[in-house]
Design a protein around this motif. Sequence first.
Motif, PDB file in Angstrom:
ATOM      1  N   TYR A  98       0.835  -1.201   0.000  1.00 47.31           N
ATOM      2  CA  TYR A  98       0.000   0.000   0.000  1.00 47.31           C
ATOM      3  C   TYR A  98       0.873   1.256   0.000  1.00 47.31           C
ATOM      4  N   GLY A  99       1.910   1.253   0.814  1.00 46.44           N
ATOM      5  CA  GLY A  99       2.816   2.402   0.879  1.00 46.44           C
ATOM      6  C   GLY A  99       3.540   2.650  -0.428  1.00 46.44           C
ATOM      7  N   SER A 100       3.873   1.587  -1.154  1.00 45.23           N
ATOM      8  CA  SER A 100       4.568   1.760  -2.433  1.00 45.23           C
ATOM      9  C   SER A 100       3.642   2.357  -3.501  1.00 45.23           C
ATOM     10  N   LEU A 101       2.348   2.165  -3.336  1.00 50.65           N
ATOM     11  CA  LEU A 101       1.376   2.740  -4.273  1.00 50.65           C
ATOM     12  C   LEU A 101       0.933   4.139  -3.859  1.00 50.65           C
ATOM     13  N   ASN A 102       1.157   4.496  -2.615  1.00 54.07           N
ATOM     14  CA  ASN A 102       0.740   5.788  -2.064  1.00 54.07           C
ATOM     15  C   ASN A 102       1.957   6.467  -1.441  1.00 54.07           C
ATOM     16  N   THR A 103       2.848   6.928  -2.298  1.00 48.01           N
ATOM     17  CA  THR A 103       4.140   7.431  -1.850  1.00 48.01           C
ATOM     18  C   THR A 103       4.059   8.715  -1.037  1.00 48.01           C
ATOM     19  N   GLN A 104       2.943   9.414  -1.097  1.00 48.16           N
ATOM     20  CA  GLN A 104       2.794  10.624  -0.291  1.00 48.16           C
ATOM     21  C   GLN A 104       2.530  10.297   1.176  1.00 48.16           C
ATOM     22  N   LEU A 105       2.196   9.058   1.468  1.00 47.00           N
ATOM     23  CA  LEU A 105       1.919   8.605   2.828  1.00 47.00           C
ATOM     24  C   LEU A 105       3.164   7.950   3.415  1.00 47.00           C
ATOM     25  N   ARG A 106       3.488   8.295   4.648  1.00 48.03           N
ATOM     26  CA  ARG A 106       4.651   7.711   5.333  1.00 48.03           C
ATOM     27  C   ARG A 106       4.185   6.491   6.130  1.00 48.03           C
ATOM     28  N   VAL A 107       4.235   5.340   5.488  1.00 46.20           N
ATOM     29  CA  VAL A 107       3.800   4.094   6.126  1.00 46.20           C
ATOM     30  C   VAL A 107       4.982   3.551   6.923  1.00 46.20           C
ATOM     31  N   GLU A 108       4.986   3.876   8.223  1.00 48.11           N
ATOM     32  CA  GLU A 108       6.064   3.470   9.118  1.00 48.11           C
ATOM     33  C   GLU A 108       5.472   3.084  10.469  1.00 48.11           C
ATOM     34  N   ALA A 109       5.802   1.906  10.920  1.00 45.73           N
ATOM     35  CA  ALA A 109       5.331   1.442  12.225  1.00 45.73           C
ATOM     36  C   ALA A 109       6.035   2.223  13.331  1.00 45.73           C
ATOM     37  N   THR A 110       5.273   2.652  14.324  1.00 43.05           N
ATOM     38  CA  THR A 110       5.860   3.336  15.476  1.00 43.05           C
ATOM     39  C   THR A 110       5.769   2.493  16.741  1.00 43.05           C
ATOM     40  N   GLN A 111       4.901   1.479  16.740  1.00 42.66           N
ATOM     41  CA  GLN A 111       4.818   0.576  17.883  1.00 42.66           C
ATOM     42  C   GLN A 111       4.081  -0.693  17.481  1.00 42.66           C
ATOM     43  N   VAL A 112       4.622  -1.820  17.933  1.00 40.85           N
ATOM     44  CA  VAL A 112       3.971  -3.115  17.747  1.00 40.85           C
ATOM     45  C   VAL A 112       4.084  -3.849  19.071  1.00 40.85           C
ATOM     46  N   LYS A 113       2.929  -4.104  19.680  1.00 47.43           N
ATOM     47  CA  LYS A 113       2.971  -4.811  20.966  1.00 47.43           C
ATOM     48  C   LYS A 113       1.676  -5.565  21.208  1.00 47.43           C
ATOM     49  N   ALA A 114       1.799  -6.618  22.000  1.00 44.65           N
ATOM     50  CA  ALA A 114       0.628  -7.371  22.436  1.00 44.65           C
ATOM     51  C   ALA A 114       0.147  -6.747  23.739  1.00 44.65           C
ATOM     52  N   LYS A 115      -1.165  -6.600  23.840  1.00 44.27           N
ATOM     53  CA  LYS A 115      -1.746  -6.009  25.048  1.00 44.27           C
ATOM     54  C   LYS A 115      -3.141  -6.581  25.229  1.00 44.27           C
ATOM     55  N   PHE A 116      -3.400  -7.103  26.403  1.00 44.53           N
ATOM     56  CA  PHE A 116      -4.707  -7.681  26.726  1.00 44.53           C
ATOM     57  C   PHE A 116      -5.137  -8.735  25.708  1.00 44.53           C
ATOM     58  N   GLY A 117      -4.179  -9.525  25.227  1.00 41.06           N
ATOM     59  CA  GLY A 117      -4.472 -10.616  24.310  1.00 41.06           C
ATOM     60  C   GLY A 117      -4.636 -10.203  22.860  1.00 41.06           C
ATOM     61  N   GLY A 118      -4.501  -8.917  22.577  1.00 46.53           N
ATOM     62  CA  GLY A 118      -4.620  -8.431  21.204  1.00 46.53           C
ATOM     63  C   GLY A 118      -3.317  -7.806  20.745  1.00 46.53           C
ATOM     64  N   LEU A 119      -3.222  -7.550  19.469  1.00 49.56           N
ATOM     65  CA  LEU A 119      -2.025  -6.932  18.913  1.00 49.56           C
ATOM     66  C   LEU A 119      -2.322  -5.464  18.626  1.00 49.56           C
ATOM     67  N   HIS A 120      -1.471  -4.599  19.101  1.00 51.59           N
ATOM     68  CA  HIS A 120      -1.574  -3.161  18.831  1.00 51.59           C
ATOM     69  C   HIS A 120      -0.473  -2.803  17.843  1.00 51.59           C
ATOM     70  N   PHE A 121      -0.869  -2.257  16.701  1.00 47.70           N
ATOM     71  CA  PHE A 121       0.058  -1.914  15.633  1.00 47.70           C
ATOM     72  C   PHE A 121      -0.219  -0.466  15.266  1.00 47.70           C
ATOM     73  N   LEU A 122       0.720   0.407  15.568  1.00 53.99           N
ATOM     74  CA  LEU A 122       0.536   1.833  15.324  1.00 53.99           C
ATOM     75  C   LEU A 122       1.440   2.308  14.203  1.00 53.99           C
ATOM     76  N   LEU A 123       0.894   3.180  13.350  1.00 53.30           N
ATOM     77  CA  LEU A 123       1.641   3.760  12.239  1.00 53.30           C
ATOM     78  C   LEU A 123       1.877   5.247  12.479  1.00 53.30           C
ATOM     79  N   ARG A 124       2.951   5.775  11.905  1.00 52.64           N
ATOM     80  CA  ARG A 124       3.241   7.211  11.981  1.00 52.64           C
ATOM     81  C   ARG A 124       2.110   8.004  11.321  1.00 52.64           C
ATOM     82  N   GLU A 125       1.682   7.565  10.167  1.00 53.98           N
ATOM     83  CA  GLU A 125       0.554   8.166   9.452  1.00 53.98           C
ATOM     84  C   GLU A 125      -0.378   7.035   9.042  1.00 53.98           C
ATOM     85  N   SER A 126      -1.659   7.254   9.201  1.00 53.40           N
ATOM     86  CA  SER A 126      -2.598   6.203   8.816  1.00 53.40           C
ATOM     87  C   SER A 126      -3.736   6.783   7.980  1.00 53.40           C
ATOM     88  N   THR A 127      -4.443   5.884   7.342  1.00 54.54           N
ATOM     89  CA  THR A 127      -5.629   6.229   6.548  1.00 54.54           C
ATOM     90  C   THR A 127      -6.712   5.235   6.935  1.00 54.54           C
TER      91      THR A 127
END
Length: 90
Positions: free
Chosen positions: A53-82
């Motif tokens: 997706y990031g390679s097709l939308n080069t104006q968007l900065r698709v970069e993970a800022t945090q990946v962690k498990a919490k309360f049995g789920g996965l939290h995945f945060l991006l610098r910029e999201s849509t």
Amino acid sequence: MNDSLTRALYEEFPHLYSGRSRASEESSMCWGFECGDGWYALLRSLSKELTNYGSLNTQLRVEATQVKAKFGGLHFLLRESTPITDAMIQ
């Protein structure tokens, strides 16, 4: 996540996880993947989707800022999201 799996994700998706070399004030990826090895397959699949997706939308900065498990789920945060990246993560 163990070092071997962590390295594999960093090597395959260097731009998505470029925050690993930043200070903690800029990105929590400096702490690595704060989850168990069982999340690897899902993270690899999501990383492929986000990278494509990031390679097709080069104006968007698709970069993970945090990946962690919490309360049995996965939290995945991006610098910029849509709504599309949010849907991928969900």
